[in-house]
Design a protein around this motif. Structure first.
Motif, mmCIF file in Angstrom:
data_model
loop_
_atom_site.group_PDB
_atom_site.id
_atom_site.type_symbol
_atom_site.label_atom_id
_atom_site.label_comp_id
_atom_site.label_asym_id
_atom_site.label_seq_id
_atom_site.Cartn_x
_atom_site.Cartn_y
_atom_site.Cartn_z
ATOM 1 N N ILE A 286 57.501 28.504 41.909
ATOM 2 C CA ILE A 286 57.097 27.719 40.748
ATOM 3 C C ILE A 286 57.898 28.163 39.531
ATOM 4 O O ILE A 286 58.297 27.353 38.698
ATOM 5 C CB ILE A 286 55.588 27.906 40.462
ATOM 6 C CG1 ILE A 286 54.751 27.561 41.692
ATOM 7 C CG2 ILE A 286 55.163 27.054 39.268
ATOM 8 C CD1 ILE A 286 53.297 27.970 41.568
ATOM 9 N N GLU B 270 51.184 23.043 34.748
ATOM 10 C CA GLU B 270 49.740 23.208 34.937
ATOM 11 C C GLU B 270 49.443 24.276 35.987
ATOM 12 O O GLU B 270 48.484 25.042 35.857
ATOM 13 C CB GLU B 270 49.081 21.877 35.316
ATOM 14 C CG GLU B 270 49.043 20.882 34.173
ATOM 15 C CD GLU B 270 48.355 21.422 32.923
ATOM 16 O OE1 GLU B 270 47.280 22.027 33.041
ATOM 17 O OE2 GLU B 270 48.904 21.248 31.820
ATOM 18 N N SER B 271 50.262 24.345 37.019
ATOM 19 C CA SER B 271 50.076 25.363 38.056
ATOM 20 C C SER B 271 50.277 26.766 37.492
ATOM 21 O O SER B 271 49.504 27.682 37.781
ATOM 22 C CB SER B 271 51.035 25.111 39.220
ATOM 23 O OG SER B 271 50.835 26.062 40.234
ATOM 24 N N SER C 190 47.250 27.665 35.223
ATOM 25 C CA SER C 190 46.000 27.960 35.898
ATOM 26 C C SER C 190 46.080 29.130 36.864
ATOM 27 O O SER C 190 45.080 29.809 37.097
ATOM 28 C CB SER C 190 45.474 26.704 36.629
ATOM 29 O OG SER C 190 46.384 26.308 37.629
ATOM 30 N N ASN C 191 47.249 29.402 37.424
ATOM 31 C CA ASN C 191 47.367 30.421 38.481
ATOM 32 C C ASN C 191 47.990 31.753 38.069
ATOM 33 O O ASN C 191 47.626 32.784 38.607
ATOM 34 C CB ASN C 191 48.160 29.846 39.661
ATOM 35 C CG ASN C 191 47.431 28.738 40.359
ATOM 36 O OD1 ASN C 191 46.309 28.922 40.814
ATOM 37 N ND2 ASN C 191 48.055 27.581 40.430
ATOM 38 N N VAL D 183 48.380 32.041 45.256
ATOM 39 C CA VAL D 183 49.525 32.141 44.357
ATOM 40 C C VAL D 183 49.750 33.611 44.037
ATOM 41 O O VAL D 183 48.807 34.362 43.822
ATOM 42 C CB VAL D 183 49.277 31.325 43.071
ATOM 43 C CG1 VAL D 183 50.404 31.501 42.086
ATOM 44 C CG2 VAL D 183 49.091 29.850 43.411
ATOM 45 N N ASN E 204 53.169 19.033 36.407
ATOM 46 C CA ASN E 204 52.271 19.647 37.384
ATOM 47 C C ASN E 204 52.637 21.110 37.596
ATOM 48 O O ASN E 204 51.755 21.953 37.791
ATOM 49 C CB ASN E 204 52.311 18.899 38.717
ATOM 50 C CG ASN E 204 51.636 17.550 38.656
ATOM 51 O OD1 ASN E 204 50.805 17.297 37.786
ATOM 52 N ND2 ASN E 204 51.991 16.672 39.577
ATOM 53 N N ALA F 70 53.771 29.516 44.993
ATOM 54 C CA ALA F 70 52.562 28.753 45.304
ATOM 55 C C ALA F 70 52.038 29.141 46.685
ATOM 56 O O ALA F 70 52.683 29.872 47.434
ATOM 57 C CB ALA F 70 52.883 27.258 45.265
#
Length: 108
Positions: free
Chosen positions: A26, A94-95, A98-99, A2, A91, A20
């Protein structure tokens, strides 16, 4: 991996997107007048990404799902792609959470 990708638009403004591993966007920014401001926007995404209260979950007029990531002052610093379902949108959030904080920056 990412990563944040920066580019200069045909209008001379600077933009970033968080992409991504598969290259899919994203999160995308609005235009900035300077490259420094654009990089500051990326720093703001990294700083705000882990805070659930910074995400504004939305439904578009055609019943598709997306989200905005906002800074502490309420300004939108990034907008997601459009998702077919609320779970897809969640989702995506969340990506980002976390990224984004550890993502590198490349220029397109």
């Amino acid at each position: 991996m990412v990563k944040f990708v920066t580019k200069t638009g045909s209008n001379g403004q600077y933009y970033f997107s968080l992409k991504a591993d598969n290259g899919q966007k994203i999160l995308s920014s609005e235009g900035y007048t300077t490259k420094a401001a654009c990089l500051g926007g990326i720093d703001s995404v990294k700083a705000n990404a882990k805070d659930d209260s910074r995400y504004d979950k939305k439904v578009s007029t055609n019943q598709k799902y997306y989200f905005n990531l906002k800074a502490a002052n309420g300004q939108i610093i990034g907008t997601s792609e459009i998702y077919e379902s609320s779970s897809g949108r969640d989702n995506g959030i969340e990506s980002v959470k976390s990224n984004a904080p550890g993502a590198g920056v490349v220029e397109e």
